[in-house]
Write an enzyme that holds these catalytic residues in place. Structure first.
Site, PDB file in Angstrom:
ATOM      1  N   TYR A   1       0.707  -1.318  -0.016  1.00  0.00           N
ATOM      2  CA  TYR A   1      -0.016   0.135   0.052  1.00  0.00           C
ATOM      3  C   TYR A   1       0.749   1.168  -0.100  1.00  0.00           C
ATOM      4  O   TYR A   1       0.192   2.406  -0.103  1.00  0.00           O
ATOM      5  CB  TYR A   1      -0.930   0.154   1.210  1.00  0.00           C
ATOM      6  CG  TYR A   1      -1.954  -1.079   1.304  1.00  0.00           C
ATOM      7  CD1 TYR A   1      -1.584  -2.202   2.321  1.00  0.00           C
ATOM      8  CD2 TYR A   1      -2.801  -1.201   0.544  1.00  0.00           C
ATOM      9  CE1 TYR A   1      -2.286  -3.141   2.186  1.00  0.00           C
ATOM     10  CE2 TYR A   1      -3.566  -2.221   0.666  1.00  0.00           C
ATOM     11  CZ  TYR A   1      -3.388  -3.355   1.606  1.00  0.00           C
ATOM     12  OH  TYR A   1      -4.438  -4.404   1.757  1.00  0.00           O
TER      13      TYR A   1
ATOM     14  N   GLU B   1       7.508   2.107   4.300  1.00  0.00           N
ATOM     15  CA  GLU B   1       7.852   3.426   4.430  1.00  0.00           C
ATOM     16  C   GLU B   1       6.930   4.296   5.171  1.00  0.00           C
ATOM     17  O   GLU B   1       7.198   4.997   6.307  1.00  0.00           O
ATOM     18  CB  GLU B   1       8.044   4.001   3.104  1.00  0.00           C
ATOM     19  CG  GLU B   1       8.374   5.501   3.216  1.00  0.00           C
ATOM     20  CD  GLU B   1       9.091   6.104   1.681  1.00  0.00           C
ATOM     21  OE1 GLU B   1       9.761   5.044   0.972  1.00  0.00           O
ATOM     22  OE2 GLU B   1       9.058   7.080   1.263  1.00  0.00           O
ATOM     23  N   ASP B   2       5.345   4.512   4.923  1.00  0.00           N
ATOM     24  CA  ASP B   2       4.560   5.401   5.309  1.00  0.00           C
ATOM     25  C   ASP B   2       4.178   5.031   6.765  1.00  0.00           C
ATOM     26  O   ASP B   2       4.349   5.797   7.441  1.00  0.00           O
ATOM     27  CB  ASP B   2       3.375   5.371   4.426  1.00  0.00           C
ATOM     28  CG  ASP B   2       2.505   6.631   4.606  1.00  0.00           C
ATOM     29  OD1 ASP B   2       1.333   6.651   5.044  1.00  0.00           O
ATOM     30  OD2 ASP B   2       3.169   7.655   4.831  1.00  0.00           O
ATOM     31  N   SER B   3       4.049   3.757   7.049  1.00  0.00           N
ATOM     32  CA  SER B   3       3.463   3.555   8.493  1.00  0.00           C
ATOM     33  C   SER B   3       4.670   3.558   9.340  1.00  0.00           C
ATOM     34  O   SER B   3       4.690   3.865  10.621  1.00  0.00           O
ATOM     35  CB  SER B   3       3.082   1.950   8.698  1.00  0.00           C
ATOM     36  OG  SER B   3       3.949   1.013   8.076  1.00  0.00           O
TER      37      SER B   3
ATOM     38  N   ASP C   1       3.195   2.791  -1.570  1.00  0.00           N
ATOM     39  CA  ASP C   1       3.391   3.717  -2.887  1.00  0.00           C
ATOM     40  C   ASP C   1       2.288   4.716  -2.971  1.00  0.00           C
ATOM     41  O   ASP C   1       2.262   6.012  -3.046  1.00  0.00           O
ATOM     42  CB  ASP C   1       3.704   2.998  -4.156  1.00  0.00           C
ATOM     43  CG  ASP C   1       4.798   2.312  -4.063  1.00  0.00           C
ATOM     44  OD1 ASP C   1       4.760   1.113  -3.805  1.00  0.00           O
ATOM     45  OD2 ASP C   1       6.102   2.743  -3.885  1.00  0.00           O
TER      46      ASP C   1
ATOM     47  N   ARG D   1       5.897  -1.157   9.259  1.00  0.00           N
ATOM     48  CA  ARG D   1       6.807  -1.792   8.057  1.00  0.00           C
ATOM     49  C   ARG D   1       6.899  -0.633   6.875  1.00  0.00           C
ATOM     50  O   ARG D   1       6.542   0.620   7.319  1.00  0.00           O
ATOM     51  CB  ARG D   1       5.892  -2.800   7.453  1.00  0.00           C
ATOM     52  CG  ARG D   1       4.646  -2.269   6.624  1.00  0.00           C
ATOM     53  CD  ARG D   1       3.932  -3.816   6.267  1.00  0.00           C
ATOM     54  NE  ARG D   1       2.916  -3.569   4.805  1.00  0.00           N
ATOM     55  CZ  ARG D   1       2.173  -4.039   4.772  1.00  0.00           C
ATOM     56  NH1 ARG D   1       1.841  -5.246   5.399  1.00  0.00           N
ATOM     57  NH2 ARG D   1       1.528  -4.127   3.379  1.00  0.00           N
TER      58      ARG D   1
ATOM     59  N   GLN E   1      -6.295   6.067   6.251  1.00  0.00           N
ATOM     60  CA  GLN E   1      -5.097   6.641   6.992  1.00  0.00           C
ATOM     61  C   GLN E   1      -5.180   6.995   8.310  1.00  0.00           C
ATOM     62  O   GLN E   1      -4.544   7.123   9.330  1.00  0.00           O
ATOM     63  CB  GLN E   1      -4.349   7.501   5.982  1.00  0.00           C
ATOM     64  CG  GLN E   1      -3.674   6.753   4.877  1.00  0.00           C
ATOM     65  CD  GLN E   1      -3.050   7.474   3.886  1.00  0.00           C
ATOM     66  OE1 GLN E   1      -3.446   8.491   3.709  1.00  0.00           O
ATOM     67  NE2 GLN E   1      -1.892   6.930   3.168  1.00  0.00           N
TER      68      GLN E   1
HETATM   69  O1  TRH Z   1       2.281  -1.355   2.640  1.00  0.00           O
HETATM   70  P1  TRH Z   1       3.538  -1.286   2.715  1.00  0.00           P
HETATM   71  O2  TRH Z   1       4.407  -2.420   2.882  1.00  0.00           O
HETATM   72  O3  TRH Z   1       4.276  -0.340   1.287  1.00  0.00           O
HETATM   73  C1  TRH Z   1       5.361  -0.520   0.855  1.00  0.00           C
HETATM   74  C2  TRH Z   1       6.478   0.411   1.245  1.00  0.00           C
HETATM   75  O4  TRH Z   1       5.906   1.627   0.891  1.00  0.00           O
HETATM   76  C3  TRH Z   1       7.690   0.433   0.701  1.00  0.00           C
HETATM   77  O5  TRH Z   1       8.433   1.482   0.920  1.00  0.00           O
HETATM   78  C4  TRH Z   1       7.507   0.123  -0.978  1.00  0.00           C
HETATM   79  O6  TRH Z   1       8.602  -0.078  -1.503  1.00  0.00           O
HETATM   80  C5  TRH Z   1       6.787  -0.847  -1.236  1.00  0.00           C
HETATM   81  O7  TRH Z   1       5.187  -0.859  -0.525  1.00  0.00           O
HETATM   82  C6  TRH Z   1       6.470  -1.149  -2.603  1.00  0.00           C
HETATM   83  O8  TRH Z   1       3.991  -0.262   4.116  1.00  0.00           O
HETATM   84  P2  TRH Z   1       3.588   1.316   3.984  1.00  0.00           P
HETATM   85  O9  TRH Z   1       4.672   2.161   3.477  1.00  0.00           O
HETATM   86  O10 TRH Z   1       3.641   1.767   5.773  1.00  0.00           O
HETATM   87  O11 TRH Z   1       2.300   1.681   3.666  1.00  0.00           O
HETATM   88  C7  TRH Z   1       1.027   1.174   4.290  1.00  0.00           C
HETATM   89  C8  TRH Z   1       0.019   2.240   4.165  1.00  0.00           C
HETATM   90  O12 TRH Z   1      -1.237   1.662   4.336  1.00  0.00           O
HETATM   91  C9  TRH Z   1       0.130   3.431   5.002  1.00  0.00           C
HETATM   92  O13 TRH Z   1      -0.232   4.532   4.060  1.00  0.00           O
HETATM   93  C10 TRH Z   1      -0.835   3.398   5.987  1.00  0.00           C
HETATM   94  C11 TRH Z   1      -2.020   2.737   5.266  1.00  0.00           C
HETATM   95  N1  TRH Z   1      -2.835   1.984   6.024  1.00  0.00           N
HETATM   96  C12 TRH Z   1      -4.214   2.322   6.079  1.00  0.00           C
HETATM   97  O14 TRH Z   1      -4.463   3.286   5.474  1.00  0.00           O
HETATM   98  N2  TRH Z   1      -5.154   1.805   6.735  1.00  0.00           N
HETATM   99  C13 TRH Z   1      -4.736   0.561   7.579  1.00  0.00           C
HETATM  100  O15 TRH Z   1      -5.611   0.011   8.275  1.00  0.00           O
HETATM  101  C14 TRH Z   1      -3.386  -0.020   7.491  1.00  0.00           C
HETATM  102  C15 TRH Z   1      -3.167  -1.042   8.397  1.00  0.00           C
HETATM  103  C16 TRH Z   1      -2.542   0.730   6.812  1.00  0.00           C
END
Ligand code: TRH
Length: 401
Positions: free
Chosen positions: A21, A277-279, A23, A275, A259
């Site tokens: 999620y 980047e964003d979280s 990106d 995990r 979010q």
């Molecule tokens: O989902 P991710 O593993 O995304 C990853 C990373 O961005 C990584 O850097 C990238 O290379 C790869 O994708 C392709 O983890 P991340 O970055 O934490 O993103 C999760 C998103 O989901 C974040 O914006 C928070 C959002 N989220 C919600 O909106 N609601 C929820 O209930 C949860 C659990 C997460």
């Protein structure tokens, strides 16, 4: 700074969901902040609307406007549109070739920025802000790197976020908030942990250790890879909203939320296992102890990134707390023994809590990535034609007469 000119400028962000999620999560967040803080007219092109609708449930139709952001489906063939004044290419996703050509044909080529992935590595400092010419057309792309260090682009921190966090925590006790997730009251000394990871290493061993432990642990797990992994380990299916109890361990499966809802979860927990980047960034704005399950890369390249952040983050800690943090973070990512590292880590939590607060405050004192983008574009426009500040800009690529 709220220049009135923002609404005259057209910006567009191109986002291709690699997987998971993040990106989309980062681009959606950036787009919303540009609108909210600078009145920018933003068009967000996303290829994977299934993922977009997870972080932005209102994303239902091409062209919908949500939070002031125009959501566009990045379909193939690309639905040609006049390029914006500012084009942001997220994570080197490669723009549609026909769009690049149209950019080059504009009277004034757009400001073209590549948003890079977040890293704490030192080399970022030397690359942030560098530009490169397009091989074929009169276009220049500039690389903006988010980061933790002075001299990088900073992190996305929405104006007022930390204030909203503190007001929310004051407005409702944790016990009241938890009632939405679990029927049984928690013991005073219980540890409330959020788990949003990939497939953390030795999860089974750690869960067993927690079950056998004296201290109650409430694990809140949003639906997704972590919940699936946990169900496999516990050998059960755990429907969303349901709770399972094993000894001192209680697990609640949470539905995926938007979010804002996810931020609220991070703000309420004693420990956030995050995990990507964003979280990872949002856990830092929660000012709570956290553990980073870094996005795995082949041949272990991600450990360089993990250690670079650990070196920065542990710098202000007493040696035993720093060692406990580093040992557990590495074990959580597959280098070490998670169960062996847990006791020292949990013992260090009070110090890690104070540290998380001071780290958050220090980071929040720096310009946000949104400000970096705005200032870069504002300066670039002034340089382009030595035109007066943006407020006189007609937004169609023509300077004021
Ligand atoms: O989902 P991710 O593993 O995304 C990853 C990373 O961005 C990584 O850097 C990238 O290379 C790869 O994708 C392709 O983890 P991340 O970055 O934490 O993103 C999760 C998103 O989901 C974040 O914006 C928070 C959002 N989220 C919600 O909106 N609601 C929820 O209930 C949860 C659990 C997460």
């Amino acid at each position: 700074m709220k220049p009135v000119s923002g609404s005259q400028m057209k910006w567009e962000i191109f986002c291709r969901a690699v997987d998971n999620y993040g990106d989309v999560g980062v681009c959606w967040r950036l787009a919303c902040a540009l609108v909210a803080e600078h009145g920018v007219d933003v068009r967000l092109w996303v290829d994977d609307w299934k993922t977009l609708s997870r972080v932005c449930p209102q994303a239902v139709s091409d062209g919908a406007r949500v939070a002031g952001v125009e959501l566009r489906r990045w379909a193939n063939p690309f639905p040609m549109e006049e390029p914006a004044d500012v084009v942001i290419e997220a994570f080197s996703c490669d723009l549609p070739k026909e769009h690049e050509r149209a950019m080059a044909e504009r009277k004034r080529p757009p400001i073209w920025v590549n948003l890079e992935y977040l890293s704490a590595e030192e080399w970022v400092l030397g690359c942030h802000g560098l530009s490169s010419p397009h091989p074929e057309w009169p276009l220049t792309k500039t690389f903006l790197f988010p980061g933790f260090l002075e001299g990088t682009g900073g992190l996305i921190l929405e104006e007022g976020l930390l204030y909203r966090r503190d007001r929310m925590l004051e407005a409702q006790s944790r016990a009241d908030w938890l009632r939405a997730f679990t029927r049984e009251p928690l013991r005073e000394d219980a540890l409330v942990v959020s788990l949003f990871g990939y497939e953390p290493f030795e999860l089974a061993e750690l869960l067993h250790y927690w079950e056998e432990g004296e201290r109650p642990i409430l694990l809140l797990v949003p639906e997704g890879r972590s919940l699936a992994g946990l169900e496999r380990v516990l050998g059960i299916a755990l429907p969303l909203g349901e709770e399972v109890r094993r000894g001192a361990l209680r697990v609640v499966a949470l539905p995926f939320t938007d979010q804002e809802g996810f931020d609220a979860l991070l703000w309420r927990c004693d420990l956030n296992l995050v995990r990507g980047e964003d979280s990872f960034v949002r856990a830092q704005w929660a000012a709570r102890p956290f553990v980073w399950n870094i996005y795995p890369q082949k041949d272990g390249a991600h450990f360089v990134k993990l250690d670079a952040f650990l070196a920065l983050y542990s710098a202000g800690l007493r040696t035993d707390a720093a060692n406990a943090l580093i040992a557990f973070w590495r074990a959580w990512n597959g280098r070490g023994d998670t169960v062996a590292a847990w006791p020292a880590f949990v013992h260090a939590l009070p110090e890690l809590e104070n540290h998380a607060r001071s780290w958050c405050a220090a980071l929040a004192g720096r310009p946000s990535l949104v400000t970096t983008f705005w200032q870069f574009v504002d300066t670039s426009f002034k340089k382009l034609d030595k035109i007066p500040p943006l407020q006189n800009f007609d937004g169609l690529g023509n300077p004021p007469d």
